[in-house]
Scaffold this active site. Structure first.
Site, PDB file in Angstrom:
ATOM      1  N   ALA A  66       0.861  -1.181   0.000  1.00 32.22           N
ATOM      2  CA  ALA A  66       0.000   0.000   0.000  1.00 32.22           C
ATOM      3  C   ALA A  66       0.899   1.234   0.000  1.00 32.22           C
ATOM      4  O   ALA A  66       2.050   1.168   0.437  1.00 32.22           O
ATOM      5  CB  ALA A  66      -0.879  -0.016   1.239  1.00 32.22           C
ATOM      6  N   GLY A 109       0.261  -4.916   0.882  1.00 32.49           N
ATOM      7  CA  GLY A 109      -0.953  -4.855   0.066  1.00 32.49           C
ATOM      8  C   GLY A 109      -0.748  -5.443  -1.324  1.00 32.49           C
ATOM      9  O   GLY A 109      -1.691  -5.941  -1.950  1.00 32.49           O
ATOM     10  N   GLU A 112      -1.230  -8.999  -0.863  1.00 29.05           N
ATOM     11  CA  GLU A 112      -2.680  -9.235  -0.672  1.00 29.05           C
ATOM     12  C   GLU A 112      -3.422  -9.173  -2.005  1.00 29.05           C
ATOM     13  O   GLU A 112      -4.345  -9.946  -2.252  1.00 29.05           O
ATOM     14  CB  GLU A 112      -3.242  -8.218   0.331  1.00 29.05           C
ATOM     15  CG  GLU A 112      -2.758  -8.528   1.742  1.00 29.05           C
ATOM     16  CD  GLU A 112      -3.069  -7.448   2.757  1.00 29.05           C
ATOM     17  OE1 GLU A 112      -2.817  -6.260   2.468  1.00 29.05           O
ATOM     18  OE2 GLU A 112      -3.547  -7.779   3.851  1.00 29.05           O
ATOM     19  N   GLU A 132       4.792  -5.311   7.038  1.00 27.84           N
ATOM     20  CA  GLU A 132       4.037  -4.385   7.907  1.00 27.84           C
ATOM     21  C   GLU A 132       4.584  -4.314   9.320  1.00 27.84           C
ATOM     22  O   GLU A 132       4.536  -3.276   9.966  1.00 27.84           O
ATOM     23  CB  GLU A 132       2.552  -4.803   7.959  1.00 27.84           C
ATOM     24  CG  GLU A 132       1.761  -4.422   6.724  1.00 27.84           C
ATOM     25  CD  GLU A 132       1.793  -5.500   5.640  1.00 27.84           C
ATOM     26  OE1 GLU A 132       2.694  -6.359   5.648  1.00 27.84           O
ATOM     27  OE2 GLU A 132       0.892  -5.461   4.778  1.00 27.84           O
TER      28      GLU A 132
HETATM   29  N1  CO8 Z   1       4.644   3.078  -0.633  1.00 23.00           N
HETATM   30  C1  CO8 Z   1       5.108   4.244  -1.163  1.00 23.00           C
HETATM   31  N2  CO8 Z   1       6.280   4.330  -1.880  1.00 23.00           N
HETATM   32  C2  CO8 Z   1       6.984   3.205  -2.057  1.00 23.00           C
HETATM   33  C3  CO8 Z   1       6.560   1.964  -1.546  1.00 23.00           C
HETATM   34  C4  CO8 Z   1       5.328   1.920  -0.797  1.00 23.00           C
HETATM   35  N3  CO8 Z   1       4.817   0.783  -0.301  1.00 23.00           N
HETATM   36  N4  CO8 Z   1       7.479   1.019  -1.876  1.00 23.00           N
HETATM   37  C5  CO8 Z   1       8.444   1.656  -2.586  1.00 23.00           C
HETATM   38  N5  CO8 Z   1       8.143   2.967  -2.709  1.00 23.00           N
HETATM   39  C6  CO8 Z   1       8.918   3.996  -3.401  1.00 23.00           C
HETATM   40  C7  CO8 Z   1      10.169   4.399  -2.634  1.00 23.00           C
HETATM   41  O1  CO8 Z   1       9.868   5.335  -1.626  1.00 23.00           O
HETATM   42  C8  CO8 Z   1      11.039   4.968  -3.739  1.00 23.00           C
HETATM   43  O2  CO8 Z   1      10.580   6.264  -4.037  1.00 23.00           O
HETATM   44  P1  CO8 Z   1      11.690   7.458  -4.278  1.00 23.00           P
HETATM   45  O3  CO8 Z   1      12.451   7.031  -5.510  1.00 23.00           O
HETATM   46  O4  CO8 Z   1      10.845   8.665  -4.489  1.00 23.00           O
HETATM   47  O5  CO8 Z   1      12.538   7.493  -3.055  1.00 23.00           O
HETATM   48  C9  CO8 Z   1      10.692   4.096  -4.944  1.00 23.00           C
HETATM   49  O6  CO8 Z   1       9.427   3.465  -4.633  1.00 23.00           O
HETATM   50  C10 CO8 Z   1      11.694   3.001  -5.203  1.00 23.00           C
HETATM   51  O7  CO8 Z   1      11.872   2.275  -4.006  1.00 23.00           O
HETATM   52  P2  CO8 Z   1      13.324   2.035  -3.324  1.00 23.00           P
HETATM   53  O8  CO8 Z   1      14.296   3.104  -3.726  1.00 23.00           O
HETATM   54  O9  CO8 Z   1      13.107   1.796  -1.870  1.00 23.00           O
HETATM   55  O10 CO8 Z   1      13.739   0.690  -4.059  1.00 23.00           O
HETATM   56  P3  CO8 Z   1      14.681  -0.483  -3.497  1.00 23.00           P
HETATM   57  O11 CO8 Z   1      14.903  -1.418  -4.637  1.00 23.00           O
HETATM   58  O12 CO8 Z   1      15.871   0.084  -2.794  1.00 23.00           O
HETATM   59  O13 CO8 Z   1      13.800  -1.225  -2.382  1.00 23.00           O
HETATM   60  C11 CO8 Z   1      11.786  -2.263  -1.509  1.00 23.00           C
HETATM   61  C12 CO8 Z   1      12.641  -1.932  -2.768  1.00 23.00           C
HETATM   62  C13 CO8 Z   1      12.555  -3.240  -0.626  1.00 23.00           C
HETATM   63  C14 CO8 Z   1      10.507  -2.894  -2.012  1.00 23.00           C
HETATM   64  C15 CO8 Z   1      11.507  -0.940  -0.737  1.00 23.00           C
HETATM   65  O14 CO8 Z   1      11.012   0.025  -1.624  1.00 23.00           O
HETATM   66  C16 CO8 Z   1      10.492  -1.115   0.367  1.00 23.00           C
HETATM   67  O15 CO8 Z   1      10.827  -1.625   1.420  1.00 23.00           O
HETATM   68  N6  CO8 Z   1       9.240  -0.656   0.132  1.00 23.00           N
HETATM   69  C17 CO8 Z   1       8.195  -0.695   1.131  1.00 23.00           C
HETATM   70  C18 CO8 Z   1       7.641  -2.071   1.293  1.00 23.00           C
HETATM   71  C19 CO8 Z   1       6.577  -2.105   2.367  1.00 23.00           C
HETATM   72  O16 CO8 Z   1       6.836  -1.821   3.517  1.00 23.00           O
HETATM   73  N7  CO8 Z   1       5.351  -2.497   1.989  1.00 23.00           N
HETATM   74  C20 CO8 Z   1       4.248  -2.601   2.898  1.00 23.00           C
HETATM   75  C21 CO8 Z   1       3.467  -1.326   2.932  1.00 23.00           C
HETATM   76  S1  CO8 Z   1       2.191  -1.334   4.166  1.00 23.00           S
HETATM   77  C22 CO8 Z   1       0.937  -2.231   3.472  1.00 23.00           C
HETATM   78  O17 CO8 Z   1       1.035  -2.672   2.381  1.00 23.00           O
HETATM   79  C23 CO8 Z   1      -0.271  -2.424   4.325  1.00 23.00           C
HETATM   80  C24 CO8 Z   1      -1.415  -3.023   3.531  1.00 23.00           C
HETATM   81  C25 CO8 Z   1      -2.670  -2.753   4.256  1.00 23.00           C
HETATM   82  C26 CO8 Z   1      -3.895  -2.974   3.400  1.00 23.00           C
HETATM   83  C27 CO8 Z   1      -4.054  -2.024   2.252  1.00 23.00           C
HETATM   84  C28 CO8 Z   1      -4.702  -0.728   2.679  1.00 23.00           C
HETATM   85  C29 CO8 Z   1      -4.865   0.232   1.522  1.00 23.00           C
END
Ligand code: CO8
Length: 258
Positions: A66, A109, A112, A132
């Site tokens: 998400a 998400g 999911e 999460e």
């Molecule tokens: N939300 C917003 N932005 C994101 C997300 C995300 N989930 N994932 C990645 N991005 C963005 C980064 O901020 C980055 O943006 P910018 O270039 O502007 O800094 C861009 O995507 C590229 O990401 P990275 O530079 O971090 O890329 P890496 O290859 O270094 O890392 C990862 C990849 C490991 C996937 C890393 O991006 C990461 O950890 N992302 C977050 C993963 C995460 O925590 N997901 C869970 C989110 S919470 C959730 O899903 C709850 C669900 C609940 C139900 C749904 C309700 C709507």
């Protein structure tokens, strides 16, 4: 139908194609994206010419969860008033087959969303996880429920508690993924399978999905009764007449979904 900003859709023969399209943020799932997904899926579900839907991600991930930026400052009351999970519920009401093709990351998400698909193809480089716990929250769009029903309580707990990513190979061994595919062939292989489904009787596919989904919640007895009614129902279809007639006449059936 074509003024979406977070997804791309197209029709390829009998297939409704849906691509997640926020590659700069690894297809982070915003509320708007879920709304668009629901509109696209429901549109294809009501479209006679579309027999199956293929969902995949553009860029280097399926979806990394998400949208954290959108969620970070939301309050419980915002969640209650926005009622965004009603859109997620609508995704699971789609009656046509949904084939998910996952590459890169399927996290939170995004995982999911993958679990909401009926059949999952994964690229060998795909990674699945629920991070999460590292954000101080937990899965909220069915992760704890769907994964547990799929792989059992202890394995689901281990995976969701440690927040670590598992490889596509592990996901396949656990029964989360149906097929592993070389990354460059992923979408083509998913389409090939969807095309195979498109040649089958649409009402059969529909009522099979309905019956199999009931198996998750019903007792065996209730499920058997439910299945039987759907079996009977198909004998009122033109396709049942056509399918059996074609078999007897030793020719290919021509199914119309009626
Ligand atoms: N939300 C917003 N932005 C994101 C997300 C995300 N989930 N994932 C990645 N991005 C963005 C980064 O901020 C980055 O943006 P910018 O270039 O502007 O800094 C861009 O995507 C590229 O990401 P990275 O530079 O971090 O890329 P890496 O290859 O270094 O890392 C990862 C990849 C490991 C996937 C890393 O991006 C990461 O950890 N992302 C977050 C993963 C995460 O925590 N997901 C869970 C989110 S919470 C959730 O899903 C709850 C669900 C609940 C139900 C749904 C309700 C709507």
């Amino acid at each position: 139908m074509d003024n979406f900003s977070h997804i791309l859709i197209s029709v390829e023969g009998p297939l409704g194609m849906v691509q997640l399209n926020r590659p700069k943020v690894l297809n982070a799932i915003s509320r708007e994206m879920v709304g668009e997904l629901v509109s696209a899926f429901e549109h294809f579900d009501n479209c006679d010419d579309v027999r199956a839907i293929v969902l995949y991600g553009g860029g280097r991930a399926f979806a990394a969860g998400a949208d954290i930026d959108e969620m970070a400052n939301e309050s419980t009351i915002d969640f209650e008033l926005l009622n965004q999970f009603s859109d997620w519920d609508r995704l699971s009401k789609v009656k046509k087959p949904i084939i998910g093709a996952v590459h890169g990351f399927a996290l939170g998400g995004g995982f999911e969303l993958a679990l909401s698909c009926d059949i999952l193809f994964a690229a060998e480089d795909a990674k699945f996880g629920f991070p999460e716990v590292n954000l101080g929250v937990m899965p909220g769009a069915g992760g704890t429920q769907r994964l547990t029903k799929l792989i059992g309580r202890t394995r689901a707990l281990e995976w969701i508690w440690d927040g670590e990513m598992r490889t596509a190979k592990e996901a396949k061994e656990l029964g989360v993924v149906n097929r592993l595919v070389a990354p460059e062939l992923l979408v083509d292989e998913a389409k090939k399978y969807a095309m195979k489904l498109a040649s089958k009787a649409p009402l059969s596919l529909r009522l099979i999905k309905d019956s199999v989904n009931k198996a998750v919640d019903y007792s065996l007895y209730e499920g058997m009764q439910y299945e039987r009614k759907n079996f009977y129902l198909l004998f009122s279809s033109e396709d049942q007449k056509e399918g059996m007639k074609a078999f007897i006449e030793k020719r290919k059936p021509h199914f119309r979904g009626r």
